[in-house]
Design an enzyme around this catalytic site. Structure first.
Site, PDB file in Angstrom:
ATOM      1  N   ARG A 115       4.008 -12.029   7.226  1.00  0.00           N
ATOM      2  CA  ARG A 115       4.679 -11.420   6.081  1.00  0.00           C
ATOM      3  C   ARG A 115       6.127 -11.100   6.439  1.00  0.00           C
ATOM      4  O   ARG A 115       6.504 -11.142   7.619  1.00  0.00           O
ATOM      5  CB  ARG A 115       3.933 -10.174   5.631  1.00  0.00           C
ATOM      6  CG  ARG A 115       3.825  -9.119   6.701  1.00  0.00           C
ATOM      7  CD  ARG A 115       2.889  -7.992   6.312  1.00  0.00           C
ATOM      8  NE  ARG A 115       3.484  -7.098   5.318  1.00  0.00           N
ATOM      9  CZ  ARG A 115       3.287  -5.770   5.297  1.00  0.00           C
ATOM     10  NH1 ARG A 115       2.515  -5.189   6.202  1.00  0.00           N
ATOM     11  NH2 ARG A 115       3.835  -5.015   4.381  1.00  0.00           N
ATOM     12  N   TYR A 155      -4.079   6.519  -1.433  1.00  0.00           N
ATOM     13  CA  TYR A 155      -5.083   7.086  -2.349  1.00  0.00           C
ATOM     14  C   TYR A 155      -4.414   7.850  -3.478  1.00  0.00           C
ATOM     15  O   TYR A 155      -4.962   7.934  -4.572  1.00  0.00           O
ATOM     16  CB  TYR A 155      -6.085   7.944  -1.582  1.00  0.00           C
ATOM     17  CG  TYR A 155      -6.927   7.075  -0.681  1.00  0.00           C
ATOM     18  CD1 TYR A 155      -7.702   6.071  -1.228  1.00  0.00           C
ATOM     19  CD2 TYR A 155      -6.886   7.199   0.697  1.00  0.00           C
ATOM     20  CE1 TYR A 155      -8.420   5.210  -0.426  1.00  0.00           C
ATOM     21  CE2 TYR A 155      -7.608   6.335   1.502  1.00  0.00           C
ATOM     22  CZ  TYR A 155      -8.366   5.346   0.935  1.00  0.00           C
ATOM     23  OH  TYR A 155      -9.069   4.488   1.727  1.00  0.00           O
ATOM     24  N   TRP A 192       9.431  -1.103   3.669  1.00  0.00           N
ATOM     25  CA  TRP A 192       9.275   0.215   3.021  1.00  0.00           C
ATOM     26  C   TRP A 192       8.657   1.210   3.984  1.00  0.00           C
ATOM     27  O   TRP A 192       8.771   2.410   3.803  1.00  0.00           O
ATOM     28  CB  TRP A 192       8.459   0.102   1.734  1.00  0.00           C
ATOM     29  CG  TRP A 192       6.965   0.167   1.921  1.00  0.00           C
ATOM     30  CD1 TRP A 192       6.142  -0.873   2.209  1.00  0.00           C
ATOM     31  CD2 TRP A 192       6.134   1.330   1.824  1.00  0.00           C
ATOM     32  NE1 TRP A 192       4.847  -0.430   2.313  1.00  0.00           N
ATOM     33  CE2 TRP A 192       4.805   0.913   2.075  1.00  0.00           C
ATOM     34  CE3 TRP A 192       6.364   2.676   1.552  1.00  0.00           C
ATOM     35  CZ2 TRP A 192       3.734   1.796   2.073  1.00  0.00           C
ATOM     36  CZ3 TRP A 192       5.281   3.551   1.564  1.00  0.00           C
ATOM     37  CH2 TRP A 192       3.987   3.111   1.818  1.00  0.00           C
ATOM     38  N   ASP A 231       1.043  23.686 -22.708  1.00  0.00           N
ATOM     39  CA  ASP A 231       2.043  22.844 -22.043  1.00  0.00           C
ATOM     40  C   ASP A 231       1.682  22.826 -20.570  1.00  0.00           C
ATOM     41  O   ASP A 231       0.606  23.297 -20.185  1.00  0.00           O
ATOM     42  CB  ASP A 231       3.464  23.418 -22.249  1.00  0.00           C
ATOM     43  CG  ASP A 231       4.535  22.336 -22.112  1.00  0.00           C
ATOM     44  OD1 ASP A 231       4.679  21.803 -21.001  1.00  0.00           O
ATOM     45  OD2 ASP A 231       5.203  22.008 -23.109  1.00  0.00           O
ATOM     46  N   THR A 290     -16.363   4.880  -2.550  1.00  0.00           N
ATOM     47  CA  THR A 290     -15.757   3.918  -3.468  1.00  0.00           C
ATOM     48  C   THR A 290     -16.833   3.068  -4.119  1.00  0.00           C
ATOM     49  O   THR A 290     -16.775   2.783  -5.325  1.00  0.00           O
ATOM     50  CB  THR A 290     -14.755   3.027  -2.715  1.00  0.00           C
ATOM     51  OG1 THR A 290     -13.952   3.857  -1.873  1.00  0.00           O
ATOM     52  CG2 THR A 290     -13.856   2.301  -3.677  1.00  0.00           C
ATOM     53  N   SER A 326      10.503  15.822  -5.735  1.00  0.00           N
ATOM     54  CA  SER A 326      10.026  15.571  -7.097  1.00  0.00           C
ATOM     55  C   SER A 326       8.496  15.511  -7.128  1.00  0.00           C
ATOM     56  O   SER A 326       7.855  16.144  -7.965  1.00  0.00           O
ATOM     57  CB  SER A 326      10.623  14.259  -7.604  1.00  0.00           C
ATOM     58  OG  SER A 326       9.933  13.812  -8.730  1.00  0.00           O
ATOM     59  N   SER A 327       7.920  14.766  -6.174  1.00  0.00           N
ATOM     60  CA  SER A 327       6.460  14.643  -6.155  1.00  0.00           C
ATOM     61  C   SER A 327       5.791  15.979  -5.895  1.00  0.00           C
ATOM     62  O   SER A 327       4.773  16.303  -6.508  1.00  0.00           O
ATOM     63  CB  SER A 327       6.027  13.678  -5.051  1.00  0.00           C
ATOM     64  OG  SER A 327       6.404  12.389  -5.373  1.00  0.00           O
ATOM     65  N   LYS A 341     -18.417   4.820  -6.964  1.00  0.00           N
ATOM     66  CA  LYS A 341     -17.611   4.748  -8.188  1.00  0.00           C
ATOM     67  C   LYS A 341     -17.819   3.424  -8.909  1.00  0.00           C
ATOM     68  O   LYS A 341     -18.068   3.391 -10.119  1.00  0.00           O
ATOM     69  CB  LYS A 341     -16.136   4.927  -7.849  1.00  0.00           C
ATOM     70  CG  LYS A 341     -15.808   6.366  -7.554  1.00  0.00           C
ATOM     71  CD  LYS A 341     -14.342   6.536  -7.278  1.00  0.00           C
ATOM     72  CE  LYS A 341     -14.017   8.007  -7.223  1.00  0.00           C
ATOM     73  NZ  LYS A 341     -14.080   8.652  -8.529  1.00  0.00           N
ATOM     74  N   GLU A 380      -1.218   8.574   0.971  1.00  0.00           N
ATOM     75  CA  GLU A 380      -0.347   8.058  -0.084  1.00  0.00           C
ATOM     76  C   GLU A 380      -1.007   6.913  -0.853  1.00  0.00           C
ATOM     77  O   GLU A 380      -0.896   6.834  -2.074  1.00  0.00           O
ATOM     78  CB  GLU A 380       0.984   7.594   0.529  1.00  0.00           C
ATOM     79  CG  GLU A 380       1.866   6.751  -0.372  1.00  0.00           C
ATOM     80  CD  GLU A 380       2.487   7.522  -1.524  1.00  0.00           C
ATOM     81  OE1 GLU A 380       2.428   8.768  -1.491  1.00  0.00           O
ATOM     82  OE2 GLU A 380       3.008   6.877  -2.442  1.00  0.00           O
ATOM     83  N   SER A 424     -12.539   5.824 -15.629  1.00  0.00           N
ATOM     84  CA  SER A 424     -13.689   6.630 -16.014  1.00  0.00           C
ATOM     85  C   SER A 424     -13.566   7.181 -17.430  1.00  0.00           C
ATOM     86  O   SER A 424     -14.538   7.693 -17.988  1.00  0.00           O
ATOM     87  CB  SER A 424     -13.874   7.795 -15.043  1.00  0.00           C
ATOM     88  OG  SER A 424     -13.985   7.309 -13.726  1.00  0.00           O
ATOM     89  N   HIS A 431      -1.375   6.894   4.661  1.00  0.00           N
ATOM     90  CA  HIS A 431      -2.693   6.558   4.155  1.00  0.00           C
ATOM     91  C   HIS A 431      -3.141   7.405   2.986  1.00  0.00           C
ATOM     92  O   HIS A 431      -3.547   6.861   1.967  1.00  0.00           O
ATOM     93  CB  HIS A 431      -3.763   6.429   5.227  1.00  0.00           C
ATOM     94  CG  HIS A 431      -4.834   5.552   4.661  1.00  0.00           C
ATOM     95  ND1 HIS A 431      -4.717   4.187   4.610  1.00  0.00           N
ATOM     96  CD2 HIS A 431      -5.940   5.854   3.958  1.00  0.00           C
ATOM     97  CE1 HIS A 431      -5.725   3.682   3.924  1.00  0.00           C
ATOM     98  NE2 HIS A 431      -6.483   4.663   3.526  1.00  0.00           N
ATOM     99  N   HIS A 453      12.037  -3.489  -2.878  1.00  0.00           N
ATOM    100  CA  HIS A 453      10.916  -3.776  -3.785  1.00  0.00           C
ATOM    101  C   HIS A 453       9.767  -2.806  -3.519  1.00  0.00           C
ATOM    102  O   HIS A 453       9.233  -2.190  -4.443  1.00  0.00           O
ATOM    103  CB  HIS A 453      10.437  -5.220  -3.607  1.00  0.00           C
ATOM    104  CG  HIS A 453       9.074  -5.503  -4.187  1.00  0.00           C
ATOM    105  ND1 HIS A 453       8.856  -5.662  -5.529  1.00  0.00           N
ATOM    106  CD2 HIS A 453       7.855  -5.636  -3.598  1.00  0.00           C
ATOM    107  CE1 HIS A 453       7.564  -5.897  -5.754  1.00  0.00           C
ATOM    108  NE2 HIS A 453       6.930  -5.883  -4.592  1.00  0.00           N
ATOM    109  N   HIS A 499      -5.736   2.953  11.178  1.00  0.00           N
ATOM    110  CA  HIS A 499      -6.202   1.578  10.951  1.00  0.00           C
ATOM    111  C   HIS A 499      -5.033   0.659  10.575  1.00  0.00           C
ATOM    112  O   HIS A 499      -5.210  -0.538  10.481  1.00  0.00           O
ATOM    113  CB  HIS A 499      -7.326   1.519   9.921  1.00  0.00           C
ATOM    114  CG  HIS A 499      -6.945   1.899   8.525  1.00  0.00           C
ATOM    115  ND1 HIS A 499      -7.816   2.506   7.661  1.00  0.00           N
ATOM    116  CD2 HIS A 499      -5.793   1.761   7.829  1.00  0.00           C
ATOM    117  CE1 HIS A 499      -7.218   2.707   6.503  1.00  0.00           C
ATOM    118  NE2 HIS A 499      -5.994   2.273   6.578  1.00  0.00           N
ATOM    119  N   HIS A 500      -3.854   1.259  10.333  1.00  0.00           N
ATOM    120  CA  HIS A 500      -2.661   0.438  10.130  1.00  0.00           C
ATOM    121  C   HIS A 500      -2.053   0.008  11.458  1.00  0.00           C
ATOM    122  O   HIS A 500      -1.068  -0.720  11.480  1.00  0.00           O
ATOM    123  CB  HIS A 500      -1.614   1.217   9.323  1.00  0.00           C
ATOM    124  CG  HIS A 500      -2.081   1.612   7.965  1.00  0.00           C
ATOM    125  ND1 HIS A 500      -1.821   0.880   6.848  1.00  0.00           N
ATOM    126  CD2 HIS A 500      -2.818   2.667   7.546  1.00  0.00           C
ATOM    127  CE1 HIS A 500      -2.365   1.464   5.788  1.00  0.00           C
ATOM    128  NE2 HIS A 500      -2.972   2.547   6.187  1.00  0.00           N
TER     129      HIS A 500
END
Lengths: 291, 531
Positions: B456, B263, B147, B111, B334, B175-176, B337, B261, B274, B259, B82, B308-309
């Site tokens: 979890r 963002y 994951w 293009d 943040t 790909s990314s 924003k 990732e 925006s 991390h 998932h 921080h993880h």
């Protein structure tokens, strides 16, 4: 301003990408099953892997031929050329970050993991409880579980290899200067010398690996020193191989009279790639061998 | 930002000899940014439904305490796949699809800069997920280590399909990276004359910075999975203390990727919001320049907060403090924003069509996710929250009501441009209200579960959590079903509906609205002059 922006070439439909996608799929699926079968028995996945590699090689040749034809028939503008250059620079940046992951592992293992296993910082009990006889020395010749190996010195083959690769960066630069002056003879000579230096590097590295495996007991499985040594030098060697193939293709294109004084993106890209591989080696030599 | 074009009407004539090819091969061989954008968006939606179905399995199992429907090992495969499917298959490709569709139109380009590579970067994705999903049917099952594939779960204790997982992640990364290179080169090199940096729509800006993050960290992910592969199959011990390595090193390298990732999965959302908020507030965006700088600051800070993880892994106190303060710093840009969006709405002539509803919900709910993030950032407090449902609530607020809501809003906002038809506003609003209510029933109570100590990634739980879990599961099923309304809206909009004008939203700004709806197959064969 308008001339800078006219006629950006958008290619029509192409079959190469989907062929490349199928090739990559076969490689990933084949390799995924192959490493599993290597460990647990079974066979056949190796053929899928080989088929994938064949498809990718066929695709690369076709795709590049396509691009070279388009370039030679003048379809590309200077704006297109900038796209290619920027694309190549960002690709090289992504490669830098790939190596950064393994250098990061090397630094962490050396500066943090191994000292902590030896009781540094607040890890006295880790050391006492897990492996009290373990000594935190880099290069890590005896791992906590007792695997023994020898460290590779920097003199001898690695030093020769450093000289070879550094020289090759200069010779390639001379080739580039010759191309920009329109001196085709010097271009062929310096490019040829660069390729020979690159191939000699690879030959010597193969010898170094054989020496490590057969005489020093230094293998991929000999603890975190061997791990970082072989993954860093191995991925670097792979990049030298790709770079050499790149340069050999460029050499044949030079023989066919390709590239002009102001239109030689492919040569530029190959040269950037080679310099990048050279810089990686310099970092390797310092951090893996010397220090 | 004022933009005008002098030759909008010519574009419709210019492409008569370059229309789309017929049949399935149009999609397989295409080099057209709109076709590829469509492919990405549909692929992402299919993955969203597949990943969603797995979430339904998870919520069905957690409906009651005890083991009801699935084996614990299969439950772990569900949480793992998932996550992988939603992150790499749904959210990231959706953003790449939006980038493909919109960036060339927004900057006045013909293009994407490298159209064939664009095709390649899309078509390797379905194959990667074919490999990953097929491992569900293998002996031993799919990846079951979460994951985040922490070692030693992914090395010593992982199923046989781990190698397939590793190689499929390699392909997703390629790909990314190729997609990101294309985006950067397009933005840097293909802007129309006069489209200066500080005139770029914010969606373009945020994607430019996202693309940089992608190129910087996807290779690190590739390195991480490679080390997992060699640890499991080739006898290395990067993540094994017995050989001098360290399982905590895995977490450092993984989160150095992980991390930035997160963002990557939210910065394009900021760009979308925006665009939508000014259009429906009928006011220019408040603080355009500060938005650009805030995005860049968030991107830079994202490289300095990964640990921080890992507050509970026993890092030195100095490191805990450093990562705590850096993480809290991110609240500043943040906050800029969120302030700017609210200030844009202040005294605007607001209307609330579906895109705006999603945008407003985004601002409120993403902010909740941001605040729970701040709570998690406080090291001593995190010791309690770590690995509980509080974390699950936090990242689903930022990813579902953040990233996914912004993607939904973007779809409604630009559907008229893509299809040439207006979507069904009534159905759209129904989709919004069903989603926004159910998603809060789904995720808000998870905060309380986490604070009360429910861990979890566990298929069973203590009976004291039973009632709240039932509410959460009901919210989950309702949210899942609500997304079928979205599918209906999109299909209906493609097949027909009121004809959309070139600019269906009164307050919308940007070059894409100067093109007719649906946008012609080739956007700007001659670049427009931006004044």
């Amino acid at each position: 301003m308008t001339s800078k922006h006219q006629n950006y070439y958008v290619p029509s439909q192409s079959g190469w990408p989907i062929m490349g996608a199928i090739g990559l799929f076969l490689i990933a699926y084949g390799a995924g099953n192959f490493v599993h079968q290597m460990k647990s028995g079974g066979s056949g996945a190796g053929y899928i892997l080989l088929a994938g590699i064949a498809v990718i090689l066929f695709m690369l040749v076709g795709w590049f031929r396509n691009v070279i034809d388009e370039s030679m028939s003048g379809l590309y503008s200077s704006q297109m050329d900038r796209s290619f250059r920027q694309g190549m620079s960002w690709f090289i940046f992504s490669e830098v970050m790939f190596f950064a992951a393994f250098f990061g592992a090397l630094f962490y293992a050396r500066m943090v993991a191994v000292p902590w296993l030896g009781g540094a910082s607040n890890n006295a009990m880790t050391h006492e409880v897990l492996w009290p006889t373990f000594e935190a020395i880099w290069p890590l010749e005896t791992t906590p579980d007792g695997t023994k190996t020898q460290a590779m010195g920097w003199y001898g083959l690695p030093l020769i290899n450093t000289i070879l690769l550094l020289t090759s960066s200069f010779t390639l630069h001379f080739a580039h200067l010759a191309l920009e002056k329109g001196n085709r003879g010097a271009l062929k000579l310096w490019l040829g010398v660069t390729i020979l230096l690159g191939l000699s590097f690879l030959g010597l590295q193969a010898e170094e690996y054989i020496h490590a495996y057969t005489e020093m007991g230094l293998t991929l499985a000999s603890g975190v020193y061997g791990n970082t040594f072989f993954l860093l030098t191995g991925f670097h060697g792979l990049h030298v191989t790709l770079g050499s193939i790149f340069l050999i293709v460029l050499f044949f294109r030079v023989l066919k009279g390709h590239f002009s004084i102001d239109n030689h993106f492919a040569f530029q890209a190959g040269s950037w790639y080679w310099h990048f591989v050279d810089v990686v080696w310099l970092c390797l030599f310092v951090f893996v061998y010397v220090l | 930002m004022t933009t005008t074009t002098h030759d909008t009407h010519h574009d419709a004539h210019d492409d008569h000899h370059h229309g789309p090819a017929k049949g399935i091969m149009r999609w397989v061989l295409t080099t057209n940014h709109k076709d590829i954008g469509t492919l990405y968006l549909w692929f992402s939606f299919i993955m969203f439904l597949i990943g969603g179905a797995m979430a339904m399995v998870i919520r069905a199992e957690l409906f009651q305490p005890g083991l009801q429907l699935v084996e614990p090992n299969f439950f772990n495969q569900m949480t793992t796949v998932h996550g992988l499917v939603m992150v790499f298959g749904a959210v990231m490709p959706a953003f790449t699809g939006l980038a493909n569709w919109l960036i060339p139109m927004m900057i006045g380009a013909p293009d994407m800069a490298l159209p064939r590579m664009n095709n390649w970067s899309f078509w390797i994705l379905p194959f990667a997920f074919l490999i990953l999903l097929s491992s569900l049917f293998m002996e031993g099952g799919a990846p079951n280590f979460g994951w985040t594939f922490y070692a030693p779960l992914s090395t010593t204790y992982s199923p046989d399909s781990t190698a397939l997982f590793v190689f499929s992640v390699h392909i997703m990364g390629m790909s990314s990276i190729m997609g990101a290179i294309n985006v950067i080169v397009t933005i840097v090199n293909l802007r129309a004359p006069g489209m200066t940096w500080m005139k770029l729509p914010l969606f373009v800006w945020t994607w430019l910075i996202t693309a940089f993050l992608l190129i910087a960290v996807m290779p690190v992910l590739a390195g991480t999975v490679t080390m997992v592969l060699t640890d499991k199959y080739f006898g290395t011990s990067f993540f094994d203390a017995a050989g001098g390595g360290d399982p905590v090193m895995f977490q450092h390298i993984f989160w150095f990727f992980g991390h930035p990732e997160v963002y990557i999965m939210i910065l394009p959302s900021f760009g979308i919001i925006s665009a939508i908020v000014p259009a429906f507030a009928r006011k220019p965006l408040f603080g355009y320049a500060s938005m650009v700088y805030a995005t860049a600051s968030i991107a830079i800070l994202s490289f300095l907060v990964w640990a921080h993880h890992m507050f509970t892994t026993g890092m030195p106190v100095f490191a805990e403090l450093f990562f705590m303060y850096c993480t809290m710093l991110i609240a500043v840009p943040t906050g800029v924003k969120v302030f700017n969006w609210v200030a844009t709405m202040w005294r605007g002539s607001m209307t609330f069509e579906t895109p705006m509803l999603f945008a407003v919900a985004f601002i409120i709910l993403f902010t909740i996710g941001g605040f729970s993030g701040l709570m998690l950032a406080i090291t001593p407090v995190d010791f309690q929250y770590h690995d509980t449902y509080f974390v699950v609530a936090h990242f689903h607020y930022v990813l579902v009501t953040g990233a996914i809501f912004s993607i939904m809003g973007a779809a409604y906002y630009w559907l008229p441009k893509w299809t040439g038809h207006m979507y069904d506003e009534k159905l759209g609003k129904l989709h919004f209200w069903c989603s926004v209510i159910s998603v809060n029933v789904l995720f808000f109570p998870m905060h309380f579960l986490g604070l009360a100590g429910m861990p979890r990634r566990i298929p069973d739980y203590a009976v004291q959590f039973a009632d709240v879990n039932q509410i959460v599961s009901i919210g989950g099923f309702a949210f899942g079903l609500s997304q079928l309304i979205f599918l209906a809206v999109v299909i209906k909009c493609i097949r027909g509906g009121a004809k959309a004008p070139a600019k269906p939203w009164e307050g919308a700004e940007g070059l894409e609205w100067t093109l007719p709806s649906p946008a012609p197959y080739h956007s700007f064969t001659t670049p427009p002059e931006v004044k």
